[in-house]
Write a protein that holds these residues in place. Sequence first.
Motif, PDB file in Angstrom:
ATOM      1  N   SER A 211       0.839  -1.196   0.000  1.00  0.00           N
ATOM      2  CA  SER A 211       0.000   0.000   0.000  1.00  0.00           C
ATOM      3  C   SER A 211       0.878   1.252   0.000  1.00  0.00           C
ATOM      4  O   SER A 211       0.422   2.351  -0.286  1.00  0.00           O
ATOM      5  CB  SER A 211      -0.909  -0.011   1.231  1.00  0.00           C
ATOM      6  OG  SER A 211      -0.126   0.105   2.398  1.00  0.00           O
ATOM      7  N   ALA A 212       2.169   1.066   0.308  1.00  0.00           N
ATOM      8  CA  ALA A 212       3.065   2.225   0.327  1.00  0.00           C
ATOM      9  C   ALA A 212       3.539   2.611  -1.075  1.00  0.00           C
ATOM     10  O   ALA A 212       4.158   3.649  -1.264  1.00  0.00           O
ATOM     11  CB  ALA A 212       4.272   1.925   1.215  1.00  0.00           C
ATOM     12  N   VAL A 213       3.249   1.768  -2.079  1.00  0.00           N
ATOM     13  CA  VAL A 213       3.750   2.059  -3.429  1.00  0.00           C
ATOM     14  C   VAL A 213       2.852   3.069  -4.134  1.00  0.00           C
ATOM     15  O   VAL A 213       1.696   2.794  -4.422  1.00  0.00           O
ATOM     16  CB  VAL A 213       3.818   0.769  -4.284  1.00  0.00           C
ATOM     17  CG1 VAL A 213       4.282   1.093  -5.691  1.00  0.00           C
ATOM     18  CG2 VAL A 213       4.740  -0.233  -3.629  1.00  0.00           C
ATOM     19  N   ASP A 214       3.399   4.250  -4.397  1.00  0.00           N
ATOM     20  CA  ASP A 214       2.647   5.222  -5.193  1.00  0.00           C
ATOM     21  C   ASP A 214       3.578   5.769  -6.282  1.00  0.00           C
ATOM     22  O   ASP A 214       4.698   5.273  -6.462  1.00  0.00           O
ATOM     23  CB  ASP A 214       2.104   6.350  -4.302  1.00  0.00           C
ATOM     24  CG  ASP A 214       3.219   7.064  -3.554  1.00  0.00           C
ATOM     25  OD1 ASP A 214       4.401   6.825  -3.876  1.00  0.00           O
ATOM     26  OD2 ASP A 214       2.911   7.858  -2.646  1.00  0.00           O
ATOM     27  N   GLY A 215       3.102   6.773  -7.004  1.00  0.00           N
ATOM     28  CA  GLY A 215       3.883   7.301  -8.114  1.00  0.00           C
ATOM     29  C   GLY A 215       5.273   7.750  -7.692  1.00  0.00           C
ATOM     30  O   GLY A 215       6.256   7.516  -8.379  1.00  0.00           O
ATOM     31  N   ARG A 216       5.328   8.360  -6.514  1.00  0.00           N
ATOM     32  CA  ARG A 216       6.603   8.903  -6.062  1.00  0.00           C
ATOM     33  C   ARG A 216       7.606   7.782  -5.784  1.00  0.00           C
ATOM     34  O   ARG A 216       8.789   7.884  -6.103  1.00  0.00           O
ATOM     35  CB  ARG A 216       6.371   9.721  -4.788  1.00  0.00           C
ATOM     36  CG  ARG A 216       7.480  10.655  -4.417  1.00  0.00           C
ATOM     37  CD  ARG A 216       7.136  11.348  -3.102  1.00  0.00           C
ATOM     38  NE  ARG A 216       6.738  10.364  -2.097  1.00  0.00           N
ATOM     39  CZ  ARG A 216       7.419  10.128  -0.977  1.00  0.00           C
ATOM     40  NH1 ARG A 216       8.493  10.810  -0.708  1.00  0.00           N
ATOM     41  NH2 ARG A 216       7.008   9.218  -0.126  1.00  0.00           N
ATOM     42  N   VAL A 217       7.110   6.689  -5.207  1.00  0.00           N
ATOM     43  CA  VAL A 217       7.991   5.554  -4.916  1.00  0.00           C
ATOM     44  C   VAL A 217       8.527   4.963  -6.221  1.00  0.00           C
ATOM     45  O   VAL A 217       9.719   4.661  -6.351  1.00  0.00           O
ATOM     46  CB  VAL A 217       7.235   4.477  -4.101  1.00  0.00           C
ATOM     47  CG1 VAL A 217       8.074   3.219  -3.966  1.00  0.00           C
ATOM     48  CG2 VAL A 217       6.861   5.020  -2.725  1.00  0.00           C
ATOM     49  N   ILE A 218       7.633   4.844  -7.199  1.00  0.00           N
ATOM     50  CA  ILE A 218       8.065   4.265  -8.484  1.00  0.00           C
ATOM     51  C   ILE A 218       9.085   5.170  -9.166  1.00  0.00           C
ATOM     52  O   ILE A 218      10.130   4.716  -9.643  1.00  0.00           O
ATOM     53  CB  ILE A 218       6.848   4.022  -9.396  1.00  0.00           C
ATOM     54  CG1 ILE A 218       5.934   2.976  -8.736  1.00  0.00           C
ATOM     55  CG2 ILE A 218       7.277   3.556 -10.779  1.00  0.00           C
ATOM     56  CD1 ILE A 218       4.648   2.707  -9.468  1.00  0.00           C
ATOM     57  N   LEU A 219       8.806   6.472  -9.178  1.00  0.00           N
ATOM     58  CA  LEU A 219       9.760   7.406  -9.785  1.00  0.00           C
ATOM     59  C   LEU A 219      11.119   7.301  -9.100  1.00  0.00           C
ATOM     60  O   LEU A 219      12.162   7.205  -9.757  1.00  0.00           O
ATOM     61  CB  LEU A 219       9.235   8.847  -9.680  1.00  0.00           C
ATOM     62  CG  LEU A 219      10.237   9.911 -10.128  1.00  0.00           C
ATOM     63  CD1 LEU A 219      10.292   9.993 -11.648  1.00  0.00           C
ATOM     64  CD2 LEU A 219       9.913  11.282  -9.547  1.00  0.00           C
ATOM     65  N   SER A 220      11.118   7.316  -7.780  1.00  0.00           N
ATOM     66  CA  SER A 220      12.392   7.262  -7.061  1.00  0.00           C
ATOM     67  C   SER A 220      13.120   5.953  -7.336  1.00  0.00           C
ATOM     68  O   SER A 220      14.345   5.941  -7.494  1.00  0.00           O
ATOM     69  CB  SER A 220      12.188   7.385  -5.549  1.00  0.00           C
ATOM     70  OG  SER A 220      11.389   8.485  -5.249  1.00  0.00           O
ATOM     71  N   ALA A 221      12.367   4.855  -7.388  1.00  0.00           N
ATOM     72  CA  ALA A 221      13.018   3.560  -7.592  1.00  0.00           C
ATOM     73  C   ALA A 221      13.626   3.459  -8.985  1.00  0.00           C
ATOM     74  O   ALA A 221      14.760   3.003  -9.149  1.00  0.00           O
ATOM     75  CB  ALA A 221      12.019   2.424  -7.370  1.00  0.00           C
ATOM     76  N   VAL A 222      12.888   3.917  -9.993  1.00  0.00           N
ATOM     77  CA  VAL A 222      13.426   3.839 -11.353  1.00  0.00           C
ATOM     78  C   VAL A 222      14.606   4.798 -11.498  1.00  0.00           C
ATOM     79  O   VAL A 222      15.648   4.459 -12.069  1.00  0.00           O
ATOM     80  CB  VAL A 222      12.323   4.144 -12.394  1.00  0.00           C
ATOM     81  CG1 VAL A 222      12.901   4.178 -13.791  1.00  0.00           C
ATOM     82  CG2 VAL A 222      11.224   3.099 -12.314  1.00  0.00           C
ATOM     83  N   GLY A 223      14.464   6.002 -10.959  1.00  0.00           N
ATOM     84  CA  GLY A 223      15.570   6.960 -11.007  1.00  0.00           C
ATOM     85  C   GLY A 223      16.801   6.407 -10.308  1.00  0.00           C
ATOM     86  O   GLY A 223      17.918   6.477 -10.819  1.00  0.00           O
ATOM     87  N   GLN A 224      16.581   5.796  -9.150  1.00  0.00           N
ATOM     88  CA  GLN A 224      17.690   5.220  -8.406  1.00  0.00           C
ATOM     89  C   GLN A 224      18.344   4.090  -9.206  1.00  0.00           C
ATOM     90  O   GLN A 224      19.569   3.959  -9.218  1.00  0.00           O
ATOM     91  CB  GLN A 224      17.207   4.737  -7.037  1.00  0.00           C
ATOM     92  CG  GLN A 224      18.239   3.994  -6.205  1.00  0.00           C
ATOM     93  CD  GLN A 224      19.469   4.849  -5.896  1.00  0.00           C
ATOM     94  OE1 GLN A 224      19.392   6.074  -5.797  1.00  0.00           O
ATOM     95  NE2 GLN A 224      20.619   4.199  -5.768  1.00  0.00           N
ATOM     96  N   ALA A 225      17.545   3.289  -9.901  1.00  0.00           N
ATOM     97  CA  ALA A 225      18.115   2.209 -10.711  1.00  0.00           C
ATOM     98  C   ALA A 225      19.007   2.785 -11.809  1.00  0.00           C
ATOM     99  O   ALA A 225      20.114   2.300 -12.053  1.00  0.00           O
ATOM    100  CB  ALA A 225      17.006   1.346 -11.312  1.00  0.00           C
TER     101      ALA A 225
END
Length: 458
Positions: A211-225
């Motif tokens: 439930s913690a996964v939102d747009g911001r989490v996805i953006l940060s994760a892809v950017g971090q990758a």
Amino acid sequence: MDPGTPQNRDTWGSKTAFILAAAGSAVGLGNIWGFPTQAGMNGGAAFLVVYLIAVVAIGAPVMLAELVIGRHTLRNPVGAFKQLAPGTSWWLIGAMGVVGGVIILSFYSVLAGWTLSYIVRAATGAFKEGVDSQAIFTHVSARPVPAISWHLAFIVLTVWVVLGGVRDGIERWTKVLMPILFILLLLLAVRAVTLPGAATGLEFYLKPDFSAVDGRVILSAVGQAFFSLSLGMGAMITYGSYLSKKEGLVSSVGWVTGFDTAIAFLAGLIIFPTMFATGFDPSISGPGMVFVVLPSLLSTIPPAPYGGLIFGTGFFVLLGIAALTSSISLLEVGVTWAVDEKKWSRKKAAIDLGAISFLVGVPSALANGAVDWLTSLPGIGMDFLTLMFTIFGSFALIVGGLCISLFVAWKWGVGAAGDEVRATAGTFPLERIWIVLIRFVCPLALLVILIKTLFDTF
Ligand code: PHE
């Protein structure tokens, strides 16, 4: 040896040397500083899961695309696009990478400068029982003169290695030290997970709450990758251009992404258990998080006081070197461009671009307590360094990755790219999967993420 024209270009000594050098570019502060910082701010385990998906589904195919472009053209990122799509504007992707490299280096070297100063702290026995790690961090980062001096010192180191050229400079360092870093991280992880109270940290890191996964989490994760794998700004195009025609590209991508991800994972395994065991809040944001947590862990290593001294010094020396093998790739993109396209000498290119990075980095060096308004930018609510990371270390790399996948999939063509992969290895393992990923999955996912971010921001 100067990497000048395609004909007399320097090459890596062997496939292992290339893998280690590319892994050297990938493994750096992004893994040990960036990954835990981002995971802490974005919900821990949920971030980890999204990150792993991003590495496999987006990072790895884009890395292959970059390496293929580099090895096919034997050119710098700007020249490579000019050769593959003459008379078009695609070269701008390469230009973005050259500029991006210099800017990323500007703040990267601030963080790396802290690492250098922590070597001195560790070696003089500061990480012992009862250490006040917050005070140490403030001492290192919040006083203007040391912050700027260490930043300068690290830029000078980077320029010095880049001046040595590819084979002599970059390769020699990476070969021996990467494996040692890995072993040391394993040992630290064992210490961290056996600390009393580590279990809550492990749970935060390994038990996902989707439930913690939102747009911001996805953006940060892809950017971090992208940041962690050195993608989206031409570093892998550049390193691919030094790769001899004999090497298999697909397995190289597997090794580099695997190694990089393993190190980031280990860093999380070190930071989060320590954090909970020592009572820090994982969402304490800001670039200093890891630098505050690590001394606490190091101070617990027996036998006191030598454990902290020996492991601390060893750890920060290796981290500094890991940062150096990344920073040289950031500078190398611009240097290769200036040498190939502008006919500068390698020396002039490295020194001039290094100087620009240093100057651009000064505000980042002052953004951790030295200057108030840079530490908390009015109206933005973050410090200058974090803002630079967000724009150039995350967002811009995603834009670069989108353009690169569009280029390879739809302009140059997966057929031509596939021929380059097969040219030497004979086969192209996982070709079908790669084609689907680079044609559809990467561009669509990256486009959706970018559009969503723009909507959320404005
Ligand atoms: N991948 C490097 C790290 O994780 C940083 C980097 C980003 C290097 C982009 C080159 C290009 O520290």
